[in-house]
Design a protein around this motif. Sequence first.
Motif, mmCIF file in Angstrom:
data_model
loop_
_atom_site.group_PDB
_atom_site.id
_atom_site.type_symbol
_atom_site.label_atom_id
_atom_site.label_comp_id
_atom_site.label_asym_id
_atom_site.label_seq_id
_atom_site.Cartn_x
_atom_site.Cartn_y
_atom_site.Cartn_z
ATOM 1 N N ARG A 190 -79.911 -38.906 65.855
ATOM 2 C CA ARG A 190 -81.130 -38.087 65.712
ATOM 3 C C ARG A 190 -81.559 -37.979 64.475
ATOM 4 N NH1 ARG A 190 -82.486 -31.885 67.663
ATOM 5 N NH2 ARG A 190 -84.729 -31.869 67.338
ATOM 6 N N ILE A 191 -82.889 -38.435 64.166
ATOM 7 C CA ILE A 191 -83.322 -38.068 62.996
ATOM 8 C C ILE A 191 -84.700 -37.305 63.025
ATOM 9 C CG2 ILE A 191 -84.257 -39.152 60.754
ATOM 10 C CD1 ILE A 191 -82.534 -41.511 61.385
ATOM 11 N N ASP A 192 -84.781 -36.437 61.993
ATOM 12 C CA ASP A 192 -86.189 -35.469 61.809
ATOM 13 C C ASP A 192 -86.645 -35.504 60.162
ATOM 14 O OD1 ASP A 192 -88.021 -33.769 61.844
ATOM 15 O OD2 ASP A 192 -87.311 -32.816 63.375
ATOM 16 N N THR A 193 -87.314 -36.261 59.907
ATOM 17 C CA THR A 193 -87.808 -36.480 58.519
ATOM 18 C C THR A 193 -88.323 -34.860 57.905
ATOM 19 O OG1 THR A 193 -90.097 -37.025 58.896
ATOM 20 C CG2 THR A 193 -88.332 -38.753 58.743
ATOM 21 N N TYR A 194 -89.025 -34.076 59.004
ATOM 22 C CA TYR A 194 -89.655 -32.750 58.482
ATOM 23 C C TYR A 194 -88.717 -31.793 57.919
ATOM 24 C CZ TYR A 194 -91.922 -28.236 58.949
ATOM 25 O OH TYR A 194 -92.451 -27.265 58.689
ATOM 26 N N THR A 195 -87.333 -31.575 58.525
ATOM 27 C CA THR A 195 -86.290 -31.011 58.081
ATOM 28 C C THR A 195 -85.297 -31.760 57.108
ATOM 29 O OG1 THR A 195 -85.277 -30.955 60.190
ATOM 30 C CG2 THR A 195 -86.676 -29.100 59.811
ATOM 31 N N SER A 196 -85.447 -32.947 57.081
ATOM 32 C CA SER A 196 -84.363 -33.786 56.420
ATOM 33 C C SER A 196 -83.232 -33.742 57.207
ATOM 34 C CB SER A 196 -84.318 -33.453 54.997
ATOM 35 O OG SER A 196 -85.483 -33.752 54.167
ATOM 36 N N TYR A 197 -83.155 -34.359 58.410
ATOM 37 C CA TYR A 197 -82.010 -33.867 59.208
ATOM 38 C C TYR A 197 -81.257 -35.315 59.926
ATOM 39 C CZ TYR A 197 -79.361 -32.001 63.481
ATOM 40 O OH TYR A 197 -78.417 -31.848 64.209
ATOM 41 N N ILE A 198 -80.159 -35.273 59.848
ATOM 42 C CA ILE A 198 -79.615 -36.664 60.460
ATOM 43 C C ILE A 198 -78.207 -36.338 61.234
ATOM 44 C CG2 ILE A 198 -78.248 -38.668 60.304
ATOM 45 C CD1 ILE A 198 -79.994 -39.291 57.750
ATOM 46 N N ALA A 199 -78.196 -36.371 62.595
ATOM 47 C CA ALA A 199 -77.104 -35.859 63.224
ATOM 48 C C ALA A 199 -76.840 -37.545 64.088
ATOM 49 C CB ALA A 199 -77.221 -35.063 64.431
ATOM 50 N N LYS A 200 -75.521 -37.997 63.593
ATOM 51 C CA LYS A 200 -74.967 -39.365 64.498
ATOM 52 C C LYS A 200 -73.691 -39.278 64.611
ATOM 53 C CE LYS A 200 -74.367 -42.905 61.728
ATOM 54 N NZ LYS A 200 -74.562 -43.821 60.541
ATOM 55 N N SER A 201 -73.564 -39.883 66.027
ATOM 56 C CA SER A 201 -72.144 -40.096 66.313
ATOM 57 C C SER A 201 -71.747 -41.375 66.865
ATOM 58 C CB SER A 201 -71.805 -39.035 67.798
ATOM 59 O OG SER A 201 -70.484 -39.432 68.048
ATOM 60 N N VAL A 202 -70.862 -42.216 66.165
ATOM 61 C CA VAL A 202 -70.831 -43.581 66.337
ATOM 62 C C VAL A 202 -69.314 -43.857 66.765
ATOM 63 C CG1 VAL A 202 -72.585 -44.621 64.717
ATOM 64 C CG2 VAL A 202 -70.070 -43.791 63.670
ATOM 65 N N SER A 203 -69.008 -44.843 67.507
ATOM 66 C CA SER A 203 -67.491 -45.192 67.598
ATOM 67 C C SER A 203 -67.837 -47.022 67.651
ATOM 68 C CB SER A 203 -67.364 -45.030 69.329
ATOM 69 O OG SER A 203 -66.134 -45.823 69.408
ATOM 70 N N LEU A 204 -66.956 -47.293 66.637
ATOM 71 C CA LEU A 204 -66.806 -48.904 66.151
ATOM 72 C C LEU A 204 -65.532 -49.476 66.445
ATOM 73 C CD1 LEU A 204 -68.840 -48.243 62.774
ATOM 74 C CD2 LEU A 204 -69.846 -48.729 65.163
ATOM 75 N N SER A 205 -65.184 -50.472 67.005
ATOM 76 C CA SER A 205 -64.190 -51.365 66.898
ATOM 77 C C SER A 205 -64.555 -52.819 66.547
ATOM 78 C CB SER A 205 -63.552 -51.219 68.324
ATOM 79 O OG SER A 205 -62.386 -52.136 68.537
ATOM 80 N N ALA A 206 -63.709 -53.057 65.609
ATOM 81 C CA ALA A 206 -64.018 -54.740 64.999
ATOM 82 C C ALA A 206 -63.356 -55.748 66.069
ATOM 83 C CB ALA A 206 -63.522 -54.919 63.791
ATOM 84 N N GLU A 207 -64.161 -56.726 66.687
ATOM 85 C CA GLU A 207 -63.846 -57.909 67.338
ATOM 86 C C GLU A 207 -64.390 -58.990 66.857
ATOM 87 O OE1 GLU A 207 -64.490 -56.464 71.341
ATOM 88 O OE2 GLU A 207 -63.571 -54.602 71.257
ATOM 89 N N PRO A 208 -63.829 -60.295 67.065
ATOM 90 C CA PRO A 208 -64.875 -61.361 66.919
ATOM 91 C C PRO A 208 -65.936 -61.613 67.779
ATOM 92 C CG PRO A 208 -62.624 -62.004 67.633
ATOM 93 C CD PRO A 208 -62.607 -60.457 67.405
ATOM 94 N N GLU A 209 -67.058 -62.105 67.525
ATOM 95 C CA GLU A 209 -68.364 -62.351 68.657
ATOM 96 C C GLU A 209 -68.603 -63.640 68.456
ATOM 97 O OE1 GLU A 209 -68.816 -60.347 70.844
ATOM 98 O OE2 GLU A 209 -67.604 -58.679 70.357
ATOM 99 N N PRO A 210 -68.922 -64.357 69.742
ATOM 100 C CA PRO A 210 -69.628 -65.919 69.538
ATOM 101 C C PRO A 210 -70.992 -65.618 69.346
ATOM 102 C CG PRO A 210 -69.161 -64.868 71.976
ATOM 103 C CD PRO A 210 -68.425 -63.840 71.066
ATOM 104 N N PHE A 211 -71.559 -66.365 68.566
ATOM 105 C CA PHE A 211 -72.899 -66.385 68.220
ATOM 106 C C PHE A 211 -73.528 -67.909 68.526
ATOM 107 C CE2 PHE A 211 -76.208 -67.629 65.413
ATOM 108 C CZ PHE A 211 -77.272 -66.485 65.326
ATOM 109 N N GLY A 212 -74.586 -68.067 69.178
ATOM 110 C CA GLY A 212 -74.987 -69.248 69.623
ATOM 111 C C GLY A 212 -76.694 -69.069 69.683
ATOM 112 N N ALA A 213 -77.398 -70.017 69.097
ATOM 113 C CA ALA A 213 -78.998 -70.300 69.201
ATOM 114 C C ALA A 213 -79.078 -71.477 69.055
ATOM 115 C CB ALA A 213 -79.660 -69.342 68.214
#
Length: 573
Positions: A190-213
């Motif tokens: 959540r971001i609110d520029t009026y009050t210069s506010y950021i609230a973030k919750s992240v969960s990350l796990s590194a894994e190889p990913e296939p890419f194709g195009a």
Amino acid sequence: MRALFIWLAFGAAVLLALLSFSGFSMAAGPDGGGSSITVSEKSSASRPVLNLSGSSFGGFTKITVLWNPATGTATRESYLYGDSLRRESTMGVDGDGTEMAVSAEFDGMARLGVVKLSSPNATPQGTPAFEASESYYGSFKIDEKVDDCGSSIASERSVSGTGYVAVNKKVGDLLRTHEAGTGSYESEERIDTYTSYIAKSVSLSAEPEPFGAAGISANLSLPWREGVASRKEGESYIGEEYSGLTRLDKTTIVRGLGEMETEANFSGTARYRMISSEELEMDESYRGDYAISRNVELLQPSVRDPHLSVEKDGTIVYEGDRTLARYVITLENDGGKTLEPVLVRDIFPPGGVFVRSSLKHTLTSDGANWSLTHLSPGDVREIELVLDVTEYGGEELVNRVVAFGGIDGSWVSAANFSAVEINWLSCSSPGAVFISKAGEVDEAVGNHVLYSLEVENLGDRPLVATVTDRLPDGMRLISSSPAFASYEDGVITWNLIDLAPGKVETVVYGAEALWSGRFVNIAEVAARYVDGSSIEPARARSVVEVDEFEGERPRPGWQPPAWGLGEAEEIWG
């Protein structure tokens, strides 16, 4: 292999830009690259938008661009190389702002972006008030909402999935949040520029990913990077950066430019920095597996206890055949604790009609409400409000405001009002308000005095009032119930915004005498009816005697010398 991916990603970005701003859509041949494409979409828009759809490079393409010249805000939503897309979108634009809500689930590439210029007439070369860029490649589910109103913008985002992610968001030159990498990804933000506010919750796990195009495929493995920073030019910097991450579970809340709170559990490298103009500096680095809890506060409160102040200024403006009242509501956290959230309610004068507001609002039957994420100690925020008062028939235009700030499960409050003369042929009603005052010395602490003020509405209509009490020299305030609106240079002010007919409002406050003697002070109440009729002010006086006590200060100025002549009875026999 990484170079190939970067080349493909760059080509996709260029294609997205061309499609978004040229109005050109590419369609595949009959074979369509042999992909199986399923699309389910619901959308509605309140004005025409650039909307391009088709099949390209063996996948589905969907691009939507929305521009609001009234607020200088542009939004873009695009999907490319997609095997499947399920999307619901609602967009609306008017003179007050832009609203966009997107719910999408897809396999392929997606990019979402928002840019809000510093003003509607600003050029793209200047620093935007808000800038957000999100890129995804893989399988993701996105729920995102952008609410642009006046000079501020608020966004909420929930994303989960696996693949490649690159997110970068900035609030002017003040705040930044970003993350990038491949693997499993979950984020609530959540971001609110009026009050210069950021609230973030992240969960990350590194894994190889296939890419194709375009018939080309590759495996990509990029460790995660993540960071949040706040900067106040020439005064302070608070930031944290994570790199080389194989995993990260983290929650960060940024409250303004002087407060950042983080709970993080990670495997990788982290760097935490803090710089203050008060010659404070911290730079810490960690590498490995860590669980860290941090809370950085750079605060300069003017009052130690929690306290909230609200002021309101009003002016009358004539536009054609309309009479408008323009108000500025000023909120200040002049206490020593962060207030979260802050709720504001404005009560319109009789017959007042809402025209516009500088902040996202909710209208009620008799007023408007606003909700702020927080106010840190020292924070000052303004809300502009315009009402049509053409049909108002009173002598003074009375508008009331009340604000509440959350603190440790309870609330502090503040109230005020604005009274603007709208009919110069006005007169005051005598004897419509009554005030009484009493003072009593505390038996347990001889230099403490407890004062009591009672204000009574003797009229037949609701009224608002400002109660003022100037403490005599040698006294200072130590307590007040209800909380005072202001206390400066020995003058205490309370605002009463809803005193019903026959109602008595009681104010109790304590004062400390610095020396002994007689203390005389006068309290005054200035009131007017809510419908605009003015009332003559009323006053009350109290006198207390404080006996000599241990540790008292000498009274300043010249005092008669102690001649040692004894008491009067001894002198005169």
